[in-house]
Every structure is written in C-alpha cells, then in structure tokens.
Design an enzyme around this catalytic site. Structure first.
Site, PDB file in Angstrom:
ATOM      1  N   CYS A   1       0.813  -1.228   0.000  1.00 12.86           N
ATOM      2  CA  CYS A   1       0.000   0.000   0.000  1.00 12.86           C
ATOM      3  C   CYS A   1       0.841   1.271   0.000  1.00 12.86           C
ATOM      4  O   CYS A   1       0.336   2.344  -0.311  1.00 12.86           O
ATOM      5  CB  CYS A   1      -0.933   0.009   1.204  1.00 12.86           C
ATOM      6  SG  CYS A   1      -2.053  -1.375   1.230  1.00 12.86           S
TER       7      CYS A   1
ATOM      8  N   HIS B   1      -3.106   7.233   3.167  1.00 16.85           N
ATOM      9  CA  HIS B   1      -3.525   5.961   2.567  1.00 16.85           C
ATOM     10  C   HIS B   1      -4.938   5.667   3.068  1.00 16.85           C
ATOM     11  O   HIS B   1      -5.233   5.798   4.251  1.00 16.85           O
ATOM     12  CB  HIS B   1      -2.576   4.834   2.961  1.00 16.85           C
ATOM     13  CG  HIS B   1      -3.073   3.498   2.519  1.00 16.85           C
ATOM     14  ND1 HIS B   1      -3.524   3.276   1.234  1.00 16.85           N
ATOM     15  CD2 HIS B   1      -3.228   2.330   3.178  1.00 16.85           C
ATOM     16  CE1 HIS B   1      -3.920   2.024   1.130  1.00 16.85           C
ATOM     17  NE2 HIS B   1      -3.760   1.425   2.299  1.00 16.85           N
TER      18      HIS B   1
ATOM     19  N   ASN C   1     -10.266   0.377  -0.011  1.00 19.58           N
ATOM     20  CA  ASN C   1      -8.804   0.401   0.047  1.00 19.58           C
ATOM     21  C   ASN C   1      -8.261  -0.174  -1.266  1.00 19.58           C
ATOM     22  O   ASN C   1      -8.447  -1.352  -1.546  1.00 19.58           O
ATOM     23  CB  ASN C   1      -8.358  -0.450   1.251  1.00 19.58           C
ATOM     24  CG  ASN C   1      -6.848  -0.545   1.376  1.00 19.58           C
ATOM     25  OD1 ASN C   1      -6.105  -0.099   0.500  1.00 19.58           O
ATOM     26  ND2 ASN C   1      -6.396  -1.139   2.464  1.00 19.58           N
TER      27      ASN C   1
END
Ligand code: ACO
Length: 334
Positions: free
Chosen positions: A117, A259, A289
C-alpha cells in the site's frame, strides 16, 4: 530545497476507476455481514471492481494518459515510467513496459516497484531522486491495483475492505514556476512483521498447485487488529518526522492525503496529530482500500475538485504490508 530554485514537482495527475460498483448491500448477499458493520468499522460504502480481462496496465494507462494531458506532456516526452503495484497483469515482462506500449511513450525507461500500500510514495521518491540526478526530466509515476482476484470472497474479515483502481502523476523538473516542489520525504520498513499482512502463495517459493488455490493461499491474509495498531503508530510518526525534517508546522499544511485503508485508522491519526484535524482528504467511502492506487487516486480527486490548489502544501502519509510506511511533503505544482 530553497523556494527560488526550480523544484521537482507533480505537474499533472489522473485516475481511473472500473465501471462496476460493488456496494455493501451486494456483500451482504455474499458473506455474513451488514452495511452497518462495514460502515461503522471501516467507513466504506462501496468499491469499484474491475471486469475479468481488465488489467492493472489498462487501468494504469488510462490514469497515465489523463495525467499527461493535465501536465501538457506528450507521451514521447516521458523519460521514465514507474509502476507501483503488487498485482500487475503478468509478472514477465513488467507492467510498466506494457503501459509504455499502450500509451506510446517510446523513449521511456520502464520498471515496476513493490511496497504494497505504500508503493506510490516510494515510486514518487524514486522518480524524484532519478530526476534530481540530472539524467531524467519527466517521469510518469503510476499506482494501480486489481486486488479483486486476490481477495477471499468468503472471508468477511477482508473482502469488505478492498477495491480496484489506478492513479498517476507526472513528475517534472525545470519549470521556473514550480516553487519548492517535493519538499521532504521519510520512509521506513520492518520485514520482521511481514507475516501480519501477506499473500503467502503468490510467488516463487512454491510451484503453484491446485491445492494452493483451494486453500486460498493466493488471497490476502491479514491480522486486522495488529495491522490497525501499527498503521496508526507508523503513519502518525512518519507525518511528524517529515514535518520536523522540513522545519514546517502543521499549520502550513493545507491538505493531508493519507492511505485510504480504514476510516478508523485515519481518525486515530487525526486524533494524535491535533494540528492537522479537519485537513484529511478521504474518499474511501466510495472506493475502499485500493492499496498502491489509493493515494494517487485521492490526490487526483483532491486536485480536480479544487480541494488541493497550486502552491498548497500537501502531506501524504502511507502504510502497507512489509510493513512499509512513509510520508511526503509536496508543494502542489499545478
Ligand atoms: N461483518 C460482520 N462481522 C464481522 C466482519 C464483517 N465484515 N468482519 C469481522 N467480523 C466480526 C468478527 O468475526 C468478530 O466476531 P467474533 O468476535 O464473533 O469473532 C468481530 O466482528 C470483531 O472482529 P475483529 O477482527 O476484531 O474486528 P475489528 O473491529 O478489528 O475490525 C477490521 C476488523 C476492520 C479489519 C480492523 O481490524 C481493521 O480496520 N484493521 C486494519 C486493517 C486494514 O484496514 N487493512 C487494510 C489493508 S492494510 C493497509 O491497507 C494498510
């Protein structure tokens, strides 16, 4: 970097989301969950899911074309394409080469990076360093993920979290108006915690067998509570550290683009960093996500909707498997 020197800055962004939207109501039909549980524990209402055959490279190319158009850069002017992804179309050759061909960036040097990520920020910093060396002028940095094939759609603890998508940024040097550009960056990694978030069967350690697929070894496995704790601590610390490194205060930051893992993680960071309260740009309600695509898609949306404006100081902060984490301060370049 002093303010009157031409900086290295983001001069255009783009993003792409697949057409198909999967809502929490759709997930209610697939696993034992509820819209109420997902929304209250994660902040997510819906996510985009790519079609069979629609790969990371096509999504990345779409985002990349948009970023180039925004920056007024022709594909032939691109010196460098860096794709950040752990879900490329195929593993040989690299996804960045496929994207190069799709967009016609014939002169570009192409390579892929993996940092889960966190990868977009890692890729951005790598491009900045390569441009700072003087060898390259214009980079196209892409964060793109198709997570849906690696999600265990029977596991309610993970399947509600993820979505597919792509974002891109053009990074350039040499324009007088760029101000400070990419001001400061910190990154960190801790491989001793790799087991807490992993796709254990994806790679060369074992030849892939039908058993691996039946055991769902090619799906994302996550110790959610542990990831949560480390994400909050690492992202809060990285944000503070990059501000200290740049000698800047929280008041000078216009927008924070974190994020987009989970609303509760973002709120916990916001509570730790009082001076940044109310400055967080959040889109995970609509997109979930998207791992390495989360930050570039959010940056593009924030810029296109006027949340981020030329000259604004933007703080990006990331966390992902590895563990990996980082934070960057950027003076917005367009
Ligand atoms: N629907 C209904 N119930 C659920 C669901 C669901 N989708 N998922 C879990 N539950 C249940 C569990 O089975 C458990 O029930 P039990 O006590 O009867 O066993 C209960 O809810 C609590 O489970 P927890 O896993 O403790 O739930 P938690 O409150 O920790 O929330 C979550 C889980 C959302 C994954 C949380 O741990 C989290 O946010 N972790 C951060 C990880 C993250 O966001 N990762 C994203 C990828 S990593 C990254 O991008 C950095």
């Amino acid at each position: 970097m002093s303010a009157n020197r031409p900086g290295i800055a983001i001069t255009g962004t783009g993003s792409y989301l697949p057409k198909r939207v999967m809502t929490n109501a759709d997930l209610e039909k697939m696993v034992d969950t509820s819209d109420e549980w997902i929304l209250s524990r994660t902040g997510i209402r819906e996510r985009h899911i790519a079609e069979e055959g629609e790969g990371v490279c096509a999504m990345g190319a779409a985002a990349g074309r948009q970023a180039l158009a925004q920056a007024g850069v022709a594909p032939e002017e691109v010196d460098l394409i860096v794709l950040g992804s752990f879900t490329p179309d195929i593993y040989l050759p690299s996804g960045s080469c496929l994207i190069q061909d799709m967009i016609g960036a014939k002169r570009a040097v192409c390579f892929d990076m993996a940092a889960a990520c966190s990868v977009f920020l890692y890729a951005l910093e790598t491009a900045r360093c390569m441009i700072a060396s003087g060898a390259y002028k214009t980079a196209l940095v892409i964060g793109a993920e198709k997570l849906s094939p690696f999600v265990d759609w029977d596991d309610r603890r993970t399947c509600v979290l993820f979505g597919d998508g792509a974002g891109a940024a053009v990074v350039q040097s040499g324009k007088e108006t760029m101000g400070r550009g990419m001001i400061a960056n910190v990154m960190g990694s801790d491989g001793s915690l790799a087991h807490l978030l992993t796709v254990p069967g994806m790679g060369s350690r074992h030849r892939l067998t039908a058993e691996h697929i039946l055991n769902k070894d090619v799906c994302i496995k996550m110790a959610g509570n542990e990831v949560f704790k480390h994400a909050v601590r690492c992202m809060s610390d990285a944000a503070q550290k990059v501000l200290d490194m740049a000698g800047m205060s929280m008041e000078e930051v216009a927008v924070v683009v974190p994020h987009q893992a989970n609303m509760r993680i973002i709120q916990a960071i916001e509570n730790r960093l009082e001076g940044l309260k109310g400055k967080f740009y959040v889109n995970l309600e609509r997109v979930g996500n998207m791992s390495g695509a989360s930050v570039p898609v959010a940056l593009d949306e924030a810029a296109r909707t006027g949340v981020v404006k030329k000259g604004d100081v933007v703080l990006t902060v990331v966390f992902g498997a590895g563990f990996t984490w980082g934070a960057s301060l950027l003076e917005w370049g367009y």
